[in-house]
Scaffold this motif. Structure first.
Motif, PDB file in Angstrom:
ATOM      1  N   UNK A  52      58.144  36.893  66.411  1.00  0.00           N
ATOM      2  CA  UNK A  52      56.803  37.084  65.841  1.00  0.00           C
ATOM      3  C   UNK A  52      56.271  35.768  65.267  1.00  0.00           C
ATOM      4  N   UNK A  53      57.127  35.039  64.558  1.00  0.00           N
ATOM      5  CA  UNK A  53      56.669  33.758  63.992  1.00  0.00           C
ATOM      6  C   UNK A  53      56.291  32.791  65.117  1.00  0.00           C
ATOM      7  N   UNK A  54      57.093  32.815  66.196  1.00  0.00           N
ATOM      8  CA  UNK A  54      56.775  31.969  67.342  1.00  0.00           C
ATOM      9  C   UNK A  54      55.403  32.340  67.920  1.00  0.00           C
ATOM     10  N   UNK A  55      55.169  33.638  68.107  1.00  0.00           N
ATOM     11  CA  UNK A  55      53.874  34.061  68.670  1.00  0.00           C
ATOM     12  C   UNK A  55      52.726  33.735  67.720  1.00  0.00           C
ATOM     13  N   UNK A  56      52.996  33.757  66.418  1.00  0.00           N
ATOM     14  CA  UNK A  56      51.987  33.332  65.436  1.00  0.00           C
ATOM     15  C   UNK A  56      51.725  31.837  65.545  1.00  0.00           C
ATOM     16  N   UNK A  57      52.786  31.091  65.825  1.00  0.00           N
ATOM     17  CA  UNK A  57      52.682  29.633  65.978  1.00  0.00           C
ATOM     18  C   UNK A  57      51.787  29.255  67.159  1.00  0.00           C
ATOM     19  N   UNK A  58      51.898  30.013  68.278  1.00  0.00           N
ATOM     20  CA  UNK A  58      51.074  29.664  69.448  1.00  0.00           C
ATOM     21  C   UNK A  58      49.775  30.479  69.485  1.00  0.00           C
ATOM     22  N   UNK A  59      49.553  31.284  68.459  1.00  0.00           N
ATOM     23  CA  UNK A  59      48.317  32.081  68.386  1.00  0.00           C
ATOM     24  C   UNK A  59      47.149  31.157  68.068  1.00  0.00           C
ATOM     25  N   UNK A  60      45.965  31.534  68.610  1.00  0.00           N
ATOM     26  CA  UNK A  60      44.763  30.778  68.246  1.00  0.00           C
ATOM     27  C   UNK A  60      43.814  31.682  67.494  1.00  0.00           C
ATOM     28  N   UNK A  61      43.470  31.394  66.243  1.00  0.00           N
ATOM     29  CA  UNK A  61      44.041  30.332  65.416  1.00  0.00           C
ATOM     30  C   UNK A  61      45.460  30.677  64.968  1.00  0.00           C
ATOM     31  N   UNK A  62      46.185  29.642  64.611  1.00  0.00           N
ATOM     32  CA  UNK A  62      47.580  29.772  64.237  1.00  0.00           C
ATOM     33  C   UNK A  62      47.771  30.762  63.083  1.00  0.00           C
ATOM     34  N   UNK A  63      48.897  31.489  63.101  1.00  0.00           N
ATOM     35  CA  UNK A  63      49.222  32.408  61.996  1.00  0.00           C
ATOM     36  C   UNK A  63      50.594  32.015  61.462  1.00  0.00           C
ATOM     37  N   UNK A  64      50.675  31.679  60.199  1.00  0.00           N
ATOM     38  CA  UNK A  64      51.943  31.177  59.643  1.00  0.00           C
ATOM     39  C   UNK A  64      52.852  32.329  59.204  1.00  0.00           C
ATOM     40  N   UNK A  65      54.173  32.094  59.192  1.00  0.00           N
ATOM     41  CA  UNK A  65      55.103  33.125  58.701  1.00  0.00           C
ATOM     42  C   UNK A  65      54.748  33.571  57.284  1.00  0.00           C
ATOM     43  N   UNK A  66      54.374  32.624  56.433  1.00  0.00           N
ATOM     44  CA  UNK A  66      54.055  32.945  55.039  1.00  0.00           C
ATOM     45  C   UNK A  66      52.903  33.943  54.968  1.00  0.00           C
ATOM     46  N   UNK A  67      51.889  33.735  55.830  1.00  0.00           N
ATOM     47  CA  UNK A  67      50.730  34.615  55.757  1.00  0.00           C
ATOM     48  C   UNK A  67      51.033  35.994  56.341  1.00  0.00           C
ATOM     49  N   UNK A  68      52.084  36.090  57.163  1.00  0.00           N
ATOM     50  CA  UNK A  68      52.450  37.400  57.725  1.00  0.00           C
ATOM     51  C   UNK A  68      53.238  38.225  56.706  1.00  0.00           C
ATOM     52  N   UNK A  69      54.263  37.619  56.133  1.00  0.00           N
ATOM     53  CA  UNK A  69      55.191  38.436  55.337  1.00  0.00           C
ATOM     54  C   UNK A  69      54.776  38.554  53.872  1.00  0.00           C
TER      55      UNK A  69
END
Ligand SMILES: [Zn+2]
Length: 311
Positions: A52-69
């Motif tokens: 999930x963090x990886x997919x957030x990393x390549x998401x546009x715009x980027x989504x950080x692990x911190x903002x998810x959890x």
């Protein structure tokens, strides 16, 4: 809201927000399932966090692990520190919903097909989750041999990602890092273009004594094999839709079957004169180049081409 720049930003925010919400809900559900599971499947949570963090990393715009959890950040980092570090350098082998499926199969018991399908349907019917398709599969498939009594059942789900590009990256990653060689070889015969490779043909005919049946997770129906699955595995139906090769639940389910049942796999060996192990290694190299380039478009440099190993 007339200003186009303002509108663009609002759309970006919404995309980010939908991703973030589904990401958090899936992680939350995995943690809940983990309380009913044995400790030896903790790695599935480690794995889904990384994916999930990886997919957030390549998401546009980027989504950080911190903002998810959010506010469970510190607790998660204590128990699962590695995904927080390695999501931006190593590739996942599987998409997030495959980890959810494994967890549900573990908790429910592999033989209980009906209950497994029901449990996955229930999970994705969460109204919060169903606002977007990000990270959630829509099809499940069950495969097993039919020539023995009480066969072991193998499951798979359709590719879960967030948008066409991340789907392509996950299919490539699964071809290279996860799927059985015959299944991956069949997929790579048509991937990523849907045009059949002129020099390599890894497609095969699934033996008669194998059941491979998919079900819709959003509706209470079965799902006949699409055109792609007909081309890849010789499955039959009148379905004309041709999904991106590697997208379907049949792929993961058959791959899981072949990994465990060597004699079934042997009977499915590709018969084309355009098939050879060397040929497969060659197309693997092409897919590796493709995925490295796609990742670069997201400023993700896949340095030593390693995959994440969950712990
Ligand atoms: Zn299909």
């Amino acid at each position: 809201m007339a200003d186009p720049e303002e509108r663009r930003r609002a759309e970006e925010f919404l995309r980010q927000d939908l991703f973030r919400r589904n990401a958090f809900l899936l992680i939350d559900k995995m943690l809940e399932l983990l309380t009913q599971a044995s400790p030896d499947v903790t790695a599935l949570v480690d794995e889904i966090l990384h994916t999930i963090f990886f997919l957030g990393r390549i998401h546009r715009p980027r989504v950080t692990p911190e903002s998810i959890v959010g506010n469970i950040l510190n607790d998660l980092m204590d128990v699962f520190p590695r995904p927080f570090v390695l999501y931006s350098s190593e590739l996942p082998r599987r998409s997030p919903f495959s980890c959810v499926l494994d967890m549900i199969v573990h908790v429910t018991g592999r033989e209980n097909e009906t209950q497994i399908i029901r449990a996955v349907r229930e999970l994705i019917s969460d109204p919060e989750l169903s606002q977007s398709q990000d990270l959630v599969s829509s099809i499940i498939c069950v495969s097993h041999r039919t020539d023995v009594k009480d066969p072991v059942k193998y499951y798979g789900v359709s590719m879960s990602a967030a948008g066409p590009m991340s789907r392509k990256i996950m299919i490539a990653a699964s071809c290279l890092g996860s799927w059985d060689e015959y299944v991956a070889g069949a997929v790579m015969t048509y991937f990523p273009t849907k045009k059949k490779n002129q020099n390599f043909d890894g497609t095969f005919q699934l033996p008669e004594s194998v059941r491979c049946q998919a079900f819709d997770l959003r509706e209470d129906t079965d799902k006949p094999p699409c055109k792609s699955c007909q081309n890849l595995f010789g499955l039959t139906s009148r379905e004309l839709t041709e999904w991106v090769y590697g997208n379907c639940a049949e792929v993961e389910s058959l791959s899981n079957l072949f990994k465990e049942e060597a004699d079934v796999k042997e009977r499915a060996r590709p018969r084309s004169t355009k098939y050879s192990d060397e040929g497969r290694v060659k197309v693997e190299r092409l897919v590796k180049t493709d995925v490295t380039n796609w990742l670069r478009l997201h400023e993700f440099i896949w340095h030593n081409t390693t995959f994440y190993t969950p712990q």
